[in-house]
Design an enzyme around this catalytic site. Structure first.
Site, PDB file in Angstrom:
ATOM      1  N   GLU A  35       6.584 -54.146  -3.105  1.00 45.78           N
ATOM      2  CA  GLU A  35       7.282 -55.323  -3.608  1.00 45.78           C
ATOM      3  C   GLU A  35       6.419 -55.903  -4.710  1.00 45.78           C
ATOM      4  O   GLU A  35       5.246 -55.572  -4.838  1.00 45.78           O
ATOM      5  CB  GLU A  35       7.567 -56.320  -2.471  1.00 45.78           C
ATOM      6  CG  GLU A  35       8.525 -55.705  -1.443  1.00 45.78           C
ATOM      7  CD  GLU A  35       9.231 -56.702  -0.554  1.00 45.78           C
ATOM      8  OE1 GLU A  35       9.557 -57.823  -1.007  1.00 45.78           O
ATOM      9  OE2 GLU A  35       9.465 -56.346   0.622  1.00 45.78           O
ATOM     10  N   ASN A  93      -0.075 -65.563   8.893  1.00 48.59           N
ATOM     11  CA  ASN A  93      -1.364 -65.777   8.219  1.00 48.59           C
ATOM     12  C   ASN A  93      -1.249 -66.502   6.892  1.00 48.59           C
ATOM     13  O   ASN A  93      -2.089 -67.312   6.536  1.00 48.59           O
ATOM     14  CB  ASN A  93      -2.097 -64.444   8.062  1.00 48.59           C
ATOM     15  CG  ASN A  93      -1.347 -63.490   7.165  1.00 48.59           C
ATOM     16  OD1 ASN A  93      -0.144 -63.335   7.278  1.00 48.59           O
ATOM     17  ND2 ASN A  93      -2.057 -62.877   6.241  1.00 48.59           N
ATOM     18  N   GLU A  98       5.355 -54.402   4.843  1.00 44.56           N
ATOM     19  CA  GLU A  98       3.959 -54.681   4.468  1.00 44.56           C
ATOM     20  C   GLU A  98       3.214 -54.883   5.785  1.00 44.56           C
ATOM     21  O   GLU A  98       3.451 -55.883   6.470  1.00 44.56           O
ATOM     22  CB  GLU A  98       3.877 -55.930   3.596  1.00 44.56           C
ATOM     23  CG  GLU A  98       4.469 -55.738   2.220  1.00 44.56           C
ATOM     24  CD  GLU A  98       4.276 -56.962   1.339  1.00 44.56           C
ATOM     25  OE1 GLU A  98       4.873 -57.000   0.260  1.00 44.56           O
ATOM     26  OE2 GLU A  98       3.530 -57.876   1.736  1.00 44.56           O
ATOM     27  N   CYS A 141      -4.233 -59.674   5.202  1.00 38.57           N
ATOM     28  CA  CYS A 141      -4.095 -58.218   5.375  1.00 38.57           C
ATOM     29  C   CYS A 141      -4.971 -57.448   4.404  1.00 38.57           C
ATOM     30  O   CYS A 141      -5.291 -56.293   4.622  1.00 38.57           O
ATOM     31  CB  CYS A 141      -2.646 -57.818   5.157  1.00 38.57           C
ATOM     32  SG  CYS A 141      -2.106 -58.241   3.507  1.00 38.57           S
TER      33      CYS A 141
END
Ligand SMILES: NC(=O)c1ccc[n+]([C@@H]2O[C@H](COP(=O)([O-])OP(=O)(O)OC[C@H]3O[C@@H](n4cnc5c(N)ncnc54)[C@H](O)[C@@H]3O)[C@@H](O)[C@H]2O)c1
Ligand SMILES: N/C(=C\C=C\C=O)C(=O)O
Length: 486
Positions: free
Chosen positions: A467, A156, A254, A288
């Site tokens: 992160e 993405n 993630e 996301c």
């Protein structure tokens, strides 16, 4: 070596045509634009061996300053070649020129600069110890790299999300094997060219291409891989967890999200409408962090719904480089079918379609692409599948709420926990509500405003670890504490 129409792997400083290919499709019109060279197990073994050799050799012997100077050179060269990166990212994803030149590519380079700077100023810790019985000791820690890090990235935000992990991993002294999504490998190949051009020693950065279920699987389970950092679907993360369990390897995940936007009655309505339009439809909903559930207070519900509907109707969908285009197609036919299946499910579950709900008709080659209408629905229960499952497309469901505690409970009613946005001009309310949301990131009166020093990641099915800033420095290195008796 010219790779006309091919996207080669890059292992131990050599670009390689593996002789087995996966088509790379243009989502604007469904045409094959190139073929990526799928890595073989033997080539992946070679990549791991090369990375291990470089880790113990040239890269491991380099000082932090030398390593980070090289990473700044990578960023510099990416900016020099940004036109090629923009073309490649658009070809693979169909996303708008506006998005690629304002987000994807600049952040791809910024990730290297930010973490190269950060690594120079990251220190260990020191404690002067005095025990109850009068002994004294000096304790200090040294941070050591993990070794060979497998980076697996999604389609993405291809360059942004790959370099979000590659940069800190290299800055901390690790060597990297990148496996980008088979949907979007072109900018990864350009990155390999840049690494090669600026003189990153061979074996430090390796690029292996191909299908995740084959190439990705082999890489994550590889005994020579010391850590895995992954961005992608939660289901894939669960699979990778099983793969790395044998070696008890460090993982940073993630994953997916089912993010809420909460619009209180004291919100600035204009800002909230513009903000929720961005957070729902940016990148055709393929971020996301995008909003898929909107909760709006009853007192302003009708005004907000009409405003969001009008705002959605102003979104220009079209060719990536067409003036004013905000969104292009979804990334692939398979993803278009997935998102459309949720549009149908919503209707089957009795949703009212306020706007969109189908596929735009262009009357040209784009009808062979993966386009879809921005969509707004309402009328479903919080526990409906459409309100529980991640869709990852340009759709949001609007629910009406009355009380603050009620909306917090409803927004938390999900197996995910990545991000949320709160719209209110009452900042006491913002400070009260934000910590109660079971997510990793809360934006107030904004969305996707990023400071790369902050913690980024999610809870529950949305991921493991954080992160960003020192969080990345900590994940990509291991401290050794040394205690010296005085
Ligand atoms: N939390 C975040 O920051 C974040 C960011 C972007 C995307 N995502 C999530 O990613 C999903 C969409 O991206 P996607 O479709 O590329 O995800 P995906 O999980 O299908 O693929 C992600 C990457 O994993 C690889 N992969 C697939 N199966 C694998 C396996 N068995 N072993 C090793 N690697 C494998 C793929 O080839 C790709 O490179 C959505 O769920 C979205 O929420 C999360
Ligand atoms: N990791 C980041 C964005 C993630 C976007 C998900 O699709 C970032 O902005 O650093």
């Amino acid at each position: 070596m010219e790779f006309k129409g091919l996207i080669p792997c890059y292992v131990n400083g050599v670009f390689i045509d593996t002789g087995q290919y996966v088509n790379n499709i243009n989502p604007v019109n469904g045409e094959v634009i190139s073929q990526l060279c799928e890595a073989t197990p033997a080539l992946i073994d070679k990549a791991v061996n090369s990375a291990t050799f470089a880790f113990k050799g040239a890269w491991g012997e380099m000082s932090v300053n030398q390593r980070c100077d090289l990473l700044h050179k990578v960023a510099e060269r990416m900016i020099e070649r940004q036109a090629e990166f923009i073309e490649a990212e658009i070809a693979d994803t169909g996303k708008s020129l506006f998005q690629v030149e304002t987000i994807d590519i600049p952040r791809g380079a910024a990730n290297f600069n930010v973490f190269a700077d950060m690594a120079k100023f990251t220190s260990g810790e020191t404690f002067l110890t005095e025990t109850p019985n009068g002994e004294k000791a000096l304790n200090y820690s040294v941070n050591k790299p993990l070794g060979v890090v497998a980076v697996i990235s999604p389609w993405n935000l291809p360059l942004l999300l790959a370099t979000w992990k590659i940069a800190p991993a290299l800055a901390c002294g690790n060597c990297v094997i990148l496996k980008p999504s088979e949907e979007t490998s072109s900018t990864a190949m350009l990155l390999a060219q840049v690494m090669d051009e600026v003189g990153v020693p061979k074996g430090v950065f390796n690029l292996i291409l191909g299908r995740g279920s084959i190439v990705g699987d082999y890489l994550t389970a590889h005994r020579g891989v010391d850590a895995v950092t992954f961005t992608g679907a939660s289901a894939t993360g669960q699979h990778i967890m099983r793969s790395v369990a044998q070696g008890v390897k460090p993982i940073s995940f993630e994953l997916g999200g089912k993010n809420s936007a909460i619009v209180f009655s004291d919100a600035d309505l204009k800002k909230a409408i513009a903000g929720v339009t961005r957070s729902t439809f940016t990148n055709c909903g393929q971020v996301c962090l995008c909003t898929e559930k909107v909760y709006v207070h009853r007192d302003i519900a009708q005004a907000f719904i009409q405003g969001l509907k009008h705002s959605a109707s102003q979104i220009k969908i079209g060719y990536p480089k067409e003036a004013g285009v905000f969104i292009g197609p979804l990334v692939s036919k398979a993803h278009q079918e997935k998102v459309l299946s949720y549009y149908q499910l919503a209707k089957d579950e009795g949703a009212e379609v306020i706007y969109g709900g189908g596929v735009p008709h262009f009357g040209d080659e784009r009808d062979n692409g993966c386009y879809i209408e921005p969509t707004i629905i309402t009328g479903l229960d919080d526990n409906a599948r459409v309100n529980q499952e991640e869709i990852f497309g340009p759709i949001c469901h609007i629910s009406i709420f009355d009380e603050e505690d009620e909306v917090i409970r409803r927004a938390n009613n999900t197996e995910y926990g990545l991000a949320a946005a709160i719209w209110t001009e009452n900042l006491s309310r913002a400070h009260r509500v934000a910590p109660k949301l079971d997510v990793g990131i809360v934006w107030v009166n904004t969305w996707f405003l990023r400071d790369l020093r902050t913690a980024f990641g999610g809870v529950k099915l949305s991921g493991i670890g954080r992160e960003g800033g020192q969080h990345s420095m900590r994940f990509y290195s291991e401290p050794t504490n040394i205690c010296i008796k005085i």
